[in-house]
Design an enzyme around this catalytic site. Sequence first.
Site, PDB file in Angstrom:
ATOM      1  N   LYS A 212       7.701  14.760 -11.735  1.00  0.00           N
ATOM      2  CA  LYS A 212       7.473  14.966 -10.290  1.00  0.00           C
ATOM      3  C   LYS A 212       6.831  13.683  -9.772  1.00  0.00           C
ATOM      4  O   LYS A 212       5.621  13.504  -9.848  1.00  0.00           O
ATOM      5  CB  LYS A 212       6.521  16.170 -10.104  1.00  0.00           C
ATOM      6  CG  LYS A 212       6.659  16.953  -8.839  1.00  0.00           C
ATOM      7  CD  LYS A 212       6.307  16.243  -7.547  1.00  0.00           C
ATOM      8  CE  LYS A 212       4.906  15.718  -7.420  1.00  0.00           C
ATOM      9  NZ  LYS A 212       4.806  14.617  -6.434  1.00  0.00           N
ATOM     10  N   GLU A 293      -5.848  11.590 -15.801  1.00  0.00           N
ATOM     11  CA  GLU A 293      -6.483  10.279 -15.614  1.00  0.00           C
ATOM     12  C   GLU A 293      -6.659  10.069 -14.117  1.00  0.00           C
ATOM     13  O   GLU A 293      -5.701  10.167 -13.366  1.00  0.00           O
ATOM     14  CB  GLU A 293      -5.637   9.176 -16.263  1.00  0.00           C
ATOM     15  CG  GLU A 293      -5.617   9.285 -17.783  1.00  0.00           C
ATOM     16  CD  GLU A 293      -7.007   9.365 -18.392  1.00  0.00           C
ATOM     17  OE1 GLU A 293      -7.902   8.618 -17.960  1.00  0.00           O
ATOM     18  OE2 GLU A 293      -7.225  10.197 -19.291  1.00  0.00           O
ATOM     19  N   CYS A 327      -6.475   1.653 -10.220  1.00  0.00           N
ATOM     20  CA  CYS A 327      -7.624   2.469 -10.615  1.00  0.00           C
ATOM     21  C   CYS A 327      -8.668   1.592 -11.291  1.00  0.00           C
ATOM     22  O   CYS A 327      -9.851   1.869 -11.258  1.00  0.00           O
ATOM     23  CB  CYS A 327      -7.182   3.580 -11.552  1.00  0.00           C
ATOM     24  SG  CYS A 327      -6.280   2.945 -12.957  1.00  0.00           S
ATOM     25  N   GLU A 423     -14.348   5.963  -4.034  1.00  0.00           N
ATOM     26  CA  GLU A 423     -13.180   5.116  -4.294  1.00  0.00           C
ATOM     27  C   GLU A 423     -12.461   4.838  -2.972  1.00  0.00           C
ATOM     28  O   GLU A 423     -12.072   5.764  -2.268  1.00  0.00           O
ATOM     29  CB  GLU A 423     -12.219   5.808  -5.268  1.00  0.00           C
ATOM     30  CG  GLU A 423     -11.076   4.901  -5.664  1.00  0.00           C
ATOM     31  CD  GLU A 423     -10.071   5.560  -6.612  1.00  0.00           C
ATOM     32  OE1 GLU A 423      -9.628   6.687  -6.329  1.00  0.00           O
ATOM     33  OE2 GLU A 423      -9.724   4.923  -7.629  1.00  0.00           O
TER      34      GLU A 423
HETATM   35  P1  NAD Z   1      -2.829  11.548  -5.675  1.00  0.00           P
HETATM   36  O1  NAD Z   1      -3.819  12.327  -6.453  1.00  0.00           O
HETATM   37  O2  NAD Z   1      -2.800  11.692  -4.217  1.00  0.00           O
HETATM   38  O3  NAD Z   1      -1.355  11.907  -6.189  1.00  0.00           O
HETATM   39  C1  NAD Z   1      -0.990  11.794  -7.549  1.00  0.00           C
HETATM   40  C2  NAD Z   1       0.217  12.679  -7.809  1.00  0.00           C
HETATM   41  O4  NAD Z   1      -0.181  14.035  -7.667  1.00  0.00           O
HETATM   42  C3  NAD Z   1       1.367  12.466  -6.843  1.00  0.00           C
HETATM   43  O5  NAD Z   1       2.587  12.541  -7.566  1.00  0.00           O
HETATM   44  C4  NAD Z   1       1.230  13.637  -5.898  1.00  0.00           C
HETATM   45  O6  NAD Z   1       2.451  14.014  -5.303  1.00  0.00           O
HETATM   46  C5  NAD Z   1       0.754  14.710  -6.837  1.00  0.00           C
HETATM   47  N1  NAD Z   1       0.083  15.881  -6.242  1.00  0.00           N
HETATM   48  C6  NAD Z   1      -0.617  15.951  -5.086  1.00  0.00           C
HETATM   49  N2  NAD Z   1      -1.091  17.208  -4.920  1.00  0.00           N
HETATM   50  C7  NAD Z   1      -0.694  17.927  -5.992  1.00  0.00           C
HETATM   51  C8  NAD Z   1      -0.868  19.279  -6.414  1.00  0.00           C
HETATM   52  N3  NAD Z   1      -1.549  20.167  -5.698  1.00  0.00           N
HETATM   53  N4  NAD Z   1      -0.328  19.666  -7.578  1.00  0.00           N
HETATM   54  C9  NAD Z   1       0.360  18.792  -8.341  1.00  0.00           C
HETATM   55  N5  NAD Z   1       0.571  17.513  -7.984  1.00  0.00           N
HETATM   56  C10 NAD Z   1       0.051  17.088  -6.831  1.00  0.00           C
HETATM   57  O7  NAD Z   1      -3.017  10.015  -6.116  1.00  0.00           O
HETATM   58  P2  NAD Z   1      -2.222   8.745  -5.595  1.00  0.00           P
HETATM   59  O8  NAD Z   1      -2.641   8.432  -4.221  1.00  0.00           O
HETATM   60  O9  NAD Z   1      -0.774   8.889  -5.899  1.00  0.00           O
HETATM   61  O10 NAD Z   1      -2.766   7.619  -6.603  1.00  0.00           O
HETATM   62  C11 NAD Z   1      -3.973   6.941  -6.414  1.00  0.00           C
HETATM   63  C12 NAD Z   1      -5.054   7.531  -7.298  1.00  0.00           C
HETATM   64  O11 NAD Z   1      -4.638   7.477  -8.664  1.00  0.00           O
HETATM   65  C13 NAD Z   1      -6.354   6.750  -7.250  1.00  0.00           C
HETATM   66  O12 NAD Z   1      -7.420   7.652  -7.222  1.00  0.00           O
HETATM   67  C14 NAD Z   1      -6.335   5.959  -8.556  1.00  0.00           C
HETATM   68  O13 NAD Z   1      -7.614   5.579  -9.026  1.00  0.00           O
HETATM   69  C15 NAD Z   1      -5.673   6.934  -9.464  1.00  0.00           C
HETATM   70  N6  NAD Z   1      -5.109   6.276 -10.644  1.00  0.00           N
HETATM   71  C16 NAD Z   1      -5.721   6.461 -11.842  1.00  0.00           C
HETATM   72  C17 NAD Z   1      -5.244   5.817 -12.971  1.00  0.00           C
HETATM   73  C18 NAD Z   1      -5.905   5.994 -14.298  1.00  0.00           C
HETATM   74  O14 NAD Z   1      -5.301   5.647 -15.318  1.00  0.00           O
HETATM   75  N7  NAD Z   1      -7.113   6.525 -14.350  1.00  0.00           N
HETATM   76  C19 NAD Z   1      -4.126   4.989 -12.869  1.00  0.00           C
HETATM   77  C20 NAD Z   1      -3.510   4.840 -11.619  1.00  0.00           C
HETATM   78  C21 NAD Z   1      -4.009   5.485 -10.509  1.00  0.00           C
END
Ligand code: NAD
Length: 523
Positions: A212, A293, A327, A423
């Site tokens: 997804k 993560e 991140c 963040e």
């Molecule tokens: P996000 O949490 O908004 O979305 C991540 C994913 O979750 C997307 O595919 C989104 O469609 C999905 N999603 C949203 N609501 C959901 C739900 N209720 N159920 C299931 N899936 C759902 O994050 P983003 O904006 O895509 O990414 C940025 C974030 O990711 C930042 O906080 C960043 O720090 C983090 N990040 C962490 C790492 C790591 O390895 N720790 C790596 C990359 C990014």
Amino acid sequence: MATAGLTGLAPFRNEPYRDFHQGENRRAMEEALARARAELGREYDLLIAGRALKGDGTFASFNPSKPSEIVGVHQRGSVEQAREAVESAHAYFGEWSRTPASIRIDMLRNAAALLRSRKSEFNAWMILEAGKNWVEAEADTSEAIDFCEYYARQMTRFAHPEPLLQLPGETDELVYLPLGVGVIIPPWNFPLAILAGMTTAALAAGNTVIIKPSSDTPTIGAKFAQLLVEAGFPAHSIAFFTGSGATVGDALVSHPKTRFVSFTGSRDVGLHINELAARPQKGQIWIKRVIAEMGGKDAIIVDSEASLDEAVSGVVASAYGYQGQKCSACSRAIVDESLYDAFLEKLKARVAQLKVGPAEEFGYDMGPVINERARTTILGYIETGKKEGRLIAGGGAAPGEGHFLQPTVIADAGPDARIFQEEIFGPVLTVTKAHGFEHALELANATEYGLTGAVYTANAEKIRLAKERFFVGNLYINRKCTGAMVGAHPFGGFNMSGTDSKAGGPDYLLQYLQAQSIAEKKS
Ligand code: NAD
């Protein structure tokens, strides 16, 4: 970086990055961008049990450097279709789980070879859909190749486990089994590497998956799902599912046949998924596993005994690479009082040299942030920061049609400031003064996150102290805090940064496996 050889495969090596100053590499990227451009606006389907399906309407993804441009049109999968995806993946799991590991490993290596031969193409889609500059896109595709190659080798290890103690009169063994259906939920910021890493780890281990992708970068996900099928993975082992994260995400996570969720994204969504997955559903016979993560508020400590030039270079690269949307990005510089003013002066001069512009044009240091919502949120933080600290550089939007922002520095923010704690996920760096090294460590640890961190110092005792007390999953000494390399820097965070799964490390696949102990009495 190479690791020891494993059965039959050459030692793992990181995929090298190409230099786009060379004419041949430059031309390859320009041609790939032209080919991708010719495909802009194409419609992509859901993929369930090998069937291409339409959803309940469509949505589009956009070029963040040029938001009037549609990159891909994707299906709004329905809740009913989400259930169907899990049930089909569950139905195929038995057969797939019995596929010999050697076959799955070969498929993974095919995927790596295909990606390698189509590096420019995948880079081009990331430039157009995620706003990565050429160098960042090259790093993302190379990391995806690394994950395929690395997990292929790690799976060889788990397919041939270490022998156990043999009790008299028995044959004793431990075998690793896959878990079942996994829902793979990546973020948009490493739309290929993270999606590919979580997906290939799950598939290598013998699980079936539902991918997804983020709604900001679904085209890259669609291209990768297609590549996996070309690499030989049965279409029934992979579902590709697009739609609203909140609606279909909940349906996928809560389905009783979902066995695990591999998520990378924000703290709030990760916690929500963790909570939802913990609630047993009617007919569910296992505890779902959640690999999550999440975010970071990563700090670089610049000690009184640091090389100022190296520290400034490391902070600038970590804070503004991919517009601070990593991140692992440095969002807090914690600088000793003895060189605080000199640091700010050098930093300001370096930040003034950063060029912001469309990701597609080679040579810009920074491109756009992902979408208008992100730009508005980040601008809000900049306004808060102007009140919580002292604006040193940037402070607003940058010109152009895209979602451009100026690289911004806010000094003198205290540990209670929102810009020190939350963040921001954009090109905004907070600089805070430390009164000695122990104070710097206290400040660095004073958030709920614990993902990456770095220390610049020439003092061996301070390095020892940092190793003992700087509580982050990925600690770097005298280098930047971004750019983890598969095999060398297993990646994952402490505290609210996640479950510390250590992607690209030797233990990662264990999270996609369960071990069965078998004792057979000798006749
Ligand atoms: P996000 O949490 O908004 O979305 C991540 C994913 O979750 C997307 O595919 C989104 O469609 C999905 N999603 C949203 N609501 C959901 C739900 N209720 N159920 C299931 N899936 C759902 O994050 P983003 O904006 O895509 O990414 C940025 C974030 O990711 C930042 O906080 C960043 O720090 C983090 N990040 C962490 C790492 C790591 O390895 N720790 C790596 C990359 C990014």
